[in-house]
Scaffold this motif. Structure first.
Motif, short mmCIF file in Angstrom:
data_model
loop_
_atom_site.label_atom_id
_atom_site.label_comp_id
_atom_site.label_asym_id
_atom_site.label_seq_id
_atom_site.Cartn_x
_atom_site.Cartn_y
_atom_site.Cartn_z
N GLY A 16 0.80 -1.21 0.00
CA GLY A 16 0.00 0.00 0.00
C GLY A 16 0.84 1.27 0.00
N SER A 17 1.95 1.25 0.73
CA SER A 17 2.84 2.42 0.76
C SER A 17 3.47 2.66 -0.61
CB SER A 17 3.94 2.21 1.81
OG SER A 17 3.40 2.13 3.11
N ILE A 18 3.88 1.58 -1.26
CA ILE A 18 4.49 1.70 -2.59
C ILE A 18 3.48 2.23 -3.59
CG2 ILE A 18 5.54 0.40 -4.49
CD1 ILE A 18 6.71 -1.49 -2.32
N MET A 36 0.29 -0.63 11.24
CA MET A 36 0.74 0.76 11.23
C MET A 36 1.16 1.07 9.81
SD MET A 36 4.45 0.24 13.12
CE MET A 36 4.94 -1.47 13.32
N LEU A 37 1.44 2.31 9.52
CA LEU A 37 1.96 2.65 8.20
C LEU A 37 3.25 1.86 7.96
CD1 LEU A 37 1.49 6.54 8.12
CD2 LEU A 37 0.07 4.81 6.99
N GLY A 38 3.35 1.29 6.79
CA GLY A 38 4.48 0.41 6.49
C GLY A 38 4.20 -1.04 6.79
N GLY A 39 3.14 -1.32 7.59
CA GLY A 39 2.78 -2.69 7.87
C GLY A 39 3.92 -3.49 8.46
N SER A 40 4.09 -4.70 7.96
CA SER A 40 5.13 -5.57 8.51
C SER A 40 6.53 -5.11 8.14
CB SER A 40 4.90 -7.01 8.04
OG SER A 40 3.70 -7.52 8.59
N SER A 41 6.67 -4.25 7.14
CA SER A 41 8.00 -3.70 6.86
C SER A 41 8.46 -2.77 7.97
CB SER A 41 8.01 -2.96 5.52
OG SER A 41 7.31 -1.73 5.59
N SER A 42 7.52 -2.35 8.83
CA SER A 42 7.85 -1.47 9.96
C SER A 42 8.18 -2.24 11.23
CB SER A 42 6.70 -0.50 10.23
OG SER A 42 6.53 0.42 9.17
N LEU A 43 8.03 -3.58 11.21
CA LEU A 43 8.38 -4.34 12.42
C LEU A 43 9.11 -5.65 12.15
CD1 LEU A 43 6.14 -6.67 12.22
CD2 LEU A 43 4.84 -5.33 13.83
N GLY A 44 9.40 -5.96 10.90
CA GLY A 44 10.09 -7.21 10.57
C GLY A 44 11.58 -7.16 10.86
N LEU A 45 12.29 -8.18 10.38
CA LEU A 45 13.71 -8.35 10.73
C LEU A 45 14.67 -7.88 9.64
CD1 LEU A 45 13.75 -11.75 12.64
CD2 LEU A 45 13.78 -9.44 13.54
N HIS A 46 14.22 -7.02 8.73
CA HIS A 46 15.11 -6.26 7.84
C HIS A 46 15.70 -7.05 6.67
CE1 HIS A 46 15.08 -3.40 11.19
NE2 HIS A 46 15.55 -4.35 11.97
N PHE A 47 15.51 -8.36 6.58
CA PHE A 47 16.20 -9.13 5.56
C PHE A 47 15.70 -8.79 4.16
CE2 PHE A 47 16.41 -12.12 9.24
CZ PHE A 47 17.77 -11.97 9.44
N ASN A 101 22.03 4.13 6.74
CA ASN A 101 22.44 5.20 7.67
C ASN A 101 21.89 4.99 9.08
OD1 ASN A 101 23.77 6.54 5.54
ND2 ASN A 101 21.89 7.63 4.97
N GLY A 102 21.75 3.71 9.45
CA GLY A 102 21.32 3.39 10.80
C GLY A 102 19.82 3.41 11.03
N TYR A 103 19.03 3.48 9.95
CA TYR A 103 17.58 3.54 10.10
C TYR A 103 16.91 2.45 9.28
CZ TYR A 103 18.52 8.06 12.19
OH TYR A 103 19.01 9.05 13.00
N ARG A 104 15.84 1.88 9.86
CA ARG A 104 15.04 0.88 9.16
C ARG A 104 14.45 1.48 7.88
NH1 ARG A 104 11.58 -3.49 10.46
NH2 ARG A 104 11.98 -3.29 12.70
N GLN A 105 14.55 0.75 6.80
CA GLN A 105 13.97 1.20 5.54
C GLN A 105 12.60 0.53 5.35
OE1 GLN A 105 15.85 3.57 3.27
NE2 GLN A 105 16.42 3.78 5.43
N SER A 106 11.67 0.89 6.20
CA SER A 106 10.31 0.40 6.02
C SER A 106 9.74 1.05 4.76
CB SER A 106 9.44 0.77 7.22
OG SER A 106 9.16 2.16 7.22
N MET A 107 8.66 0.48 4.24
CA MET A 107 8.06 1.08 3.04
C MET A 107 7.38 2.40 3.38
SD MET A 107 9.23 -1.00 0.91
CE MET A 107 10.50 -1.54 2.08
N ALA A 108 7.00 2.59 4.64
CA ALA A 108 6.49 3.90 5.05
C ALA A 108 7.60 4.94 4.97
CB ALA A 108 5.92 3.83 6.47
#
Length: 584
Positions: A55-57, A125-136, A237-244
């Motif tokens: 949805g964010s994309i 939340m905005l970003g969905g599971s990309s905002s809480l997953g394990l970054h892989f 740069n030290g920050y999660r790249q969620s889709m949000a």
């Protein structure tokens, strides 16, 4: 430390984070919420239901040229501070930012988990599971996507034709990869910042896997994926790249993008066989909103089928049994797929302390991953391994076991006691191509009641037989020189199911697997292409309605589902815009 102390500490930290939330430290990153009065007087071309990964994309891509008015509706709110930092992911499951779905207790699997169910962490939340997953970031194997194309008889879904969408989304920062022959498989100007983990601590494990007969790879996101590697992570740069963060934040000031938060869509509205709008709940009040062109469902592999069935799209007998008028008789909710994983632990007789574990800008532990086939000439994996290197001075085993994987307290304490004061390789063995299938079903016709989720794990006998083989293959690494040098040994936690069974018997491993299994949170395929939606992601028999998320995946990939969804959403946006230009 004991598990109860760990759980108390986690609750206290979560409470502290709730207080920090009141400061709105991250609100500047996200689109503002649109007032209902403004919603009422706006005419929308597209309504996107679900502000998660896809949805964010789509919200970004469909508003880029300014020609279309788009409304994005998200059931949750803004991602909190702990979502921004890679090192604080463990405070997000079982919170207000999680749908907190669980499977049913099937009396067979998950019996060593809390309440004998699997917790299916899914972002609300905005970003969905990309905002809480394990970054892989792991696309899987090209054969995965070529199989989609074969099923659909549509070559636009093969890996070669999806590669431009992967590249378009990426902003990879890694000199070694970009100076290699794999550079042609990556993008550097896209929205999603990617960095490869480089950690010297991983080298000794890579050396051990090489001695065990495996290739060592720099990158597995091209056409050659077999071997062990340090992963690429959705961190920059030290920050999660969620889709949000990657897609919504850059679009937050666009006048043609409006957003409703903490608003749950409960029904799709139709005129005949055409989807024309939605009914949603906002602040306990019903609101109805229309779209001129399309309703696009991006609520994920659990909520998308839930919404479709509540709206009358699904298996005829099931829909009508709940008193819902049938709109389309389609196998919605069937074909549920997920990667089942099994936890192993090897302890090594060495002391270690990692400075990265103290910096929330970093993923806390070194990772070594692998794509492995029993047949060494095979070009696609039978199983995947994700290996966390846990330092000897850490309580991370307790954290992962109890708060992330949700195993029983006694099991977690046993595992911790057996590994404390030793560097530990904590491993997930993941079945790349499960044959088992589950279901998502309505419990009743009340949107407030979560759907019934049947994982189906190990309901196909080959999955159990294969998992036993894969574990036995993996643990051969303990015979390498590095493991022998540090007296490395496989840890066997205290499991009632395994008592009095010799470790070298298949019966032991079957009991172990059923105790130590879990979901890899890659749920997919409940609105699959070829059965619920067509190759352009349009719902069969319904005009003006698409699904664009993990639920449309016909066969689960051997990578992580989120990466595949990025390409699906990028391609979906192109198809939506192309079809829209043809219509008018």
């Amino acid at each position: 430390m004991d598990v109860l102390t760990l759980q108390l500490r986690t609750r206290l930290i979560k409470a502290g984070l709730q207080i920090i939330l009141l400061m709105n430290l991250t609100s500047y990153l996200w689109p503002r919420e649109t007032a209902l009065e403004e919603i009422a007087r706006t005419s929308y071309d597209f309504i996107i239901v679900g502000g998660g990964t896809a949805g964010s994309i789509l919200a970004n891509r469909l508003t880029e040229d300014g020609n279309y008015q788009v409304l994005l509706i998200e059931a949750g709110g803004d991602p909190p501070l702990e979502s921004i930092y890679p090192g604080t992911f463990n405070y997000l499951p079982n919170s207000q930012y999680d749908w907190n779905f669980t499977t049913i207790n099937d009396g067979y699997t998950a019996q060593e988990h809390k309440n004998k169910v699997l917790e299916l962490t899914s972002g609300r939340m905005l970003g969905g599971s990309s905002s809480l997953g394990l970054h892989f970031y792991n696309r899987g194997n090209p054969k995965d996507y070529d199989t989609w194309a074969h099923i659909l008889k549509d070559e636009t879904w093969n890996y070669k034709n999806l590669l431009p969408y992967f590249k378009r989304s990426e902003s990879l920062e890694d000199e070694a990869i970009l100076d290699s022959h794999n550079a042609i498989y990556h993008g550097t100007k896209g929205n999603v910042g990617l960095t490869k983990q480089h950690n010297k601590i991983s080298h000794k494990y890579l050396k051990a896997f090489k001695e065990a007969g495996h290739n060592i790879l720099m990158d597995t996101n091209g056409f050659h994926t077999m071997g062990y590697f340090e992963p690429i992570l959705m961190i920059k740069n030290g920050y999660r790249q969620s889709m949000a963060y990657a897609y919504l934040s850059p679009a937050k000031n666009r006048e043609n993008l409006q957003v409703l938060k903490e608003t749950e869509v409960i029904k799709i509205n139709f005129e005949g066989k055409k989807a024309v709008g939605i009914t949603a709940v906002k602040n306990d009040e019903l609101i109805t909103i229309k779209a001129k062109r399309e309703i696009i469902i991006t609520a994920g592999a659990i909520k998308s089928p839930h919404l479709l069935m509540l709206s009358g799209i699904g298996p005829k007998d099931h829909i009508e049994s709940h008193g819902i008028p049938l709109k389309a008789n389609l196998p919605v909710g069937k074909n549920y797929q997920d990667h089942v994983s099994v936890i192993l632990a090897h302890k090594l007789n060495m002391k270690s302390k990692f400075s990265s574990a103290d910096d929330p800008h970093n993923f806390p532990w070194p990772i070594v991953a692998g794509n492995i086939a029993l047949n060494k000439v095979q070009s696609y994996p039978d199983y995947q391994t994700i290996n966390y290197v846990i330092p000897s001075d850490s309580d991370a085993i307790l954290t992962l076991c109890s708060t992330v994987y949700s195993f029983n307290d006694d099991l977690c304490q046993s595992l911790y006691n057996l590994t404390k004061d030793s560097e530990t390789l904590l491993t997930k063995i993941i079945l790349s191509h499960p044959k088992s299938r589950g279901h998502v079903l309505l419990k009743n016709n009340d949107y407030k009641v979560s759907p019934i989720i049947i994982s189906g794990f190990f309901n196909h006998f080959e999955d159990m037989d294969n998992m036993i083989e894969y574990i036995q293959d993996f643990i051969q690494v303990s015979k390498t020189k590095m493991f022998e040098h540090y007296n490395g040994e496989l840890v066997h936690p205290n499991l009632a199911e395994c008592r009095n069974i010799p470790v070298d018997r298949s019966a032991y491993w079957k009991s172990y697997i059923l105790a130590m299994m879990g979901s890899n949170h890659d749920f997919s395929s409940t609105c699959a292409m070829g059965s619920v939606v067509d190759g352009r992601l349009k719902v069969y028999g319904i005009e003006g309605l698409r699904v664009v998320d993990a639920s449309v995946i016909p066969i689960i990939t051997s990578g992580n589902t989120q990466t595949a969804v990025i390409a699906i959403a990028e391609k979906g946006a192109d198809m939506i815009l192309e079809d829209s230009r043809k219509q008018y």
